[in-house]
Design a protein around this motif. Structure first.
Motif, short mmCIF file in Angstrom:
data_model
loop_
_atom_site.label_atom_id
_atom_site.label_comp_id
_atom_site.label_asym_id
_atom_site.label_seq_id
_atom_site.Cartn_x
_atom_site.Cartn_y
_atom_site.Cartn_z
N ASP A 21 -0.51 -13.30 10.32
CA ASP A 21 -0.54 -13.48 11.79
C ASP A 21 -1.95 -13.76 12.28
O ASP A 21 -2.17 -14.65 13.12
CB ASP A 21 0.02 -12.24 12.49
CG ASP A 21 1.51 -12.06 12.29
OD1 ASP A 21 2.19 -13.01 11.85
OD2 ASP A 21 2.01 -10.94 12.56
N PRO A 81 4.12 -5.58 2.51
CA PRO A 81 4.61 -6.58 3.47
C PRO A 81 3.97 -6.46 4.85
O PRO A 81 3.57 -7.46 5.44
CB PRO A 81 6.12 -6.31 3.52
CG PRO A 81 6.44 -5.73 2.18
CD PRO A 81 5.24 -4.87 1.85
N ALA A 82 3.85 -5.26 5.38
CA ALA A 82 3.27 -5.08 6.72
C ALA A 82 1.81 -5.51 6.73
O ALA A 82 1.36 -6.18 7.67
CB ALA A 82 3.41 -3.63 7.17
N PHE A 83 1.06 -5.14 5.70
CA PHE A 83 -0.35 -5.51 5.63
C PHE A 83 -0.50 -7.02 5.52
O PHE A 83 -1.32 -7.63 6.19
CB PHE A 83 -1.01 -4.80 4.44
CG PHE A 83 -2.50 -4.85 4.47
CD1 PHE A 83 -3.23 -3.95 5.21
CD2 PHE A 83 -3.18 -5.82 3.74
CE1 PHE A 83 -4.61 -3.98 5.24
CE2 PHE A 83 -4.56 -5.87 3.76
CZ PHE A 83 -5.28 -4.95 4.51
N SER A 84 0.32 -7.63 4.68
CA SER A 84 0.28 -9.08 4.49
C SER A 84 0.68 -9.82 5.75
O SER A 84 0.08 -10.84 6.11
CB SER A 84 1.19 -9.50 3.33
OG SER A 84 0.74 -8.91 2.13
N ASP A 85 1.71 -9.32 6.45
CA ASP A 85 2.13 -9.95 7.70
C ASP A 85 1.01 -9.94 8.73
O ASP A 85 0.81 -10.93 9.45
CB ASP A 85 3.37 -9.25 8.27
CG ASP A 85 4.63 -9.53 7.48
OD1 ASP A 85 4.67 -10.53 6.71
OD2 ASP A 85 5.59 -8.74 7.61
N GLN A 86 0.25 -8.86 8.79
CA GLN A 86 -0.88 -8.79 9.72
C GLN A 86 -1.95 -9.83 9.34
O GLN A 86 -2.50 -10.50 10.22
CB GLN A 86 -1.48 -7.39 9.75
CG GLN A 86 -2.57 -7.26 10.79
CD GLN A 86 -3.14 -5.86 10.87
OE1 GLN A 86 -3.19 -5.13 9.89
NE2 GLN A 86 -3.58 -5.48 12.07
N ASP A 143 -5.30 -1.03 8.54
CA ASP A 143 -4.18 -0.10 8.70
C ASP A 143 -3.92 0.52 7.33
O ASP A 143 -3.20 -0.05 6.50
CB ASP A 143 -2.94 -0.85 9.21
CG ASP A 143 -1.75 0.07 9.40
OD1 ASP A 143 -1.83 1.28 9.07
OD2 ASP A 143 -0.71 -0.43 9.86
N ALA A 148 -0.24 1.01 6.08
CA ALA A 148 0.68 -0.12 5.91
C ALA A 148 1.08 -0.29 4.46
O ALA A 148 0.31 -0.01 3.53
CB ALA A 148 0.02 -1.40 6.41
N ASP A 149 2.30 -0.78 4.26
CA ASP A 149 2.73 -1.15 2.92
C ASP A 149 2.37 -2.63 2.71
O ASP A 149 1.81 -3.29 3.59
CB ASP A 149 4.21 -0.88 2.70
CG ASP A 149 5.12 -1.69 3.61
OD1 ASP A 149 4.64 -2.54 4.40
OD2 ASP A 149 6.36 -1.48 3.55
#
Length: 158
Positions: free
Chosen positions: A49, A41-46, A35, A38-39
């Motif tokens: 997960d 946090p969003a990239f790390s969260d993916q 992605d 993504a920033d």
């Protein structure tokens, strides 16, 4: 007792994951498109997960991980686990990725530039195996001179 390690290779087109047993054998792999919008946090969260889903599919938990290595196409302050700038994913910058991931996935996290990780892997397992010195050229990243043992190699082995 920790019996597994995980590697995550994030690039401009895909993110690849590998789960390895104590002997270094690949036991599970997964990949998904990157992605690029993504920033941090969003990239790390993916990534977190996906790592949890892989652990669950293997029937293990984070306590079974010795650690996770993450490589990014980024300018990274290695000792701080901090991404200064990422070329392919421009919204990931000025971000403490290592600490962010380890707060969500309780295991040791090592974060480094993809070129550095590729040179280290080539030296340990590829054409550079057994050589004291090696030059690694990554056409998209630049040229790296790998000297063993280097101070960073010693740090990575801890």
């Amino acid at each position: 007792m920790a019996q597994y390690t995980m590697g995550i290779d994030a690039g401009g087109t895909k993110v690849a994951y590998g789960l390895f047993d104590a002997s270094g054998r690949l036991v599970r792999r997964y990949e998904h498109p990157t992605d690029v919008q993504a920033d941090g946090p969003a990239f790390s969260d993916q990534m977190v997960d996906t790592a949890y889903r892989m652990l669950e599919a293997q029937g293990i938990g984070p306590e079974d991980l010795e650690g996770i290595g993450v490589c990014m196409p980024s300018f990274i302050l290695y000792d701080q686990g901090y991404i200064y700038l990422t070329s392919a994913m421009t919204n990931i910058r000025d971000f403490p990725m290592r600490d962010y991931i380890s707060a969500r996935l309780p295991t040791r996290v090592v974060l480094d530039n993809d070129g550095n990780v590729a040179a280290l892997a080539e030296h340990r397992h590829g054409a550079g195996r057994g050589s004291r010195h090696m030059v690694y050229i990554a056409a998209s990243t630049g040229c790296l001179l790998y000297t063993s043992p280097s101070p960073r190699d010693t740090e990575r082995s801890r």
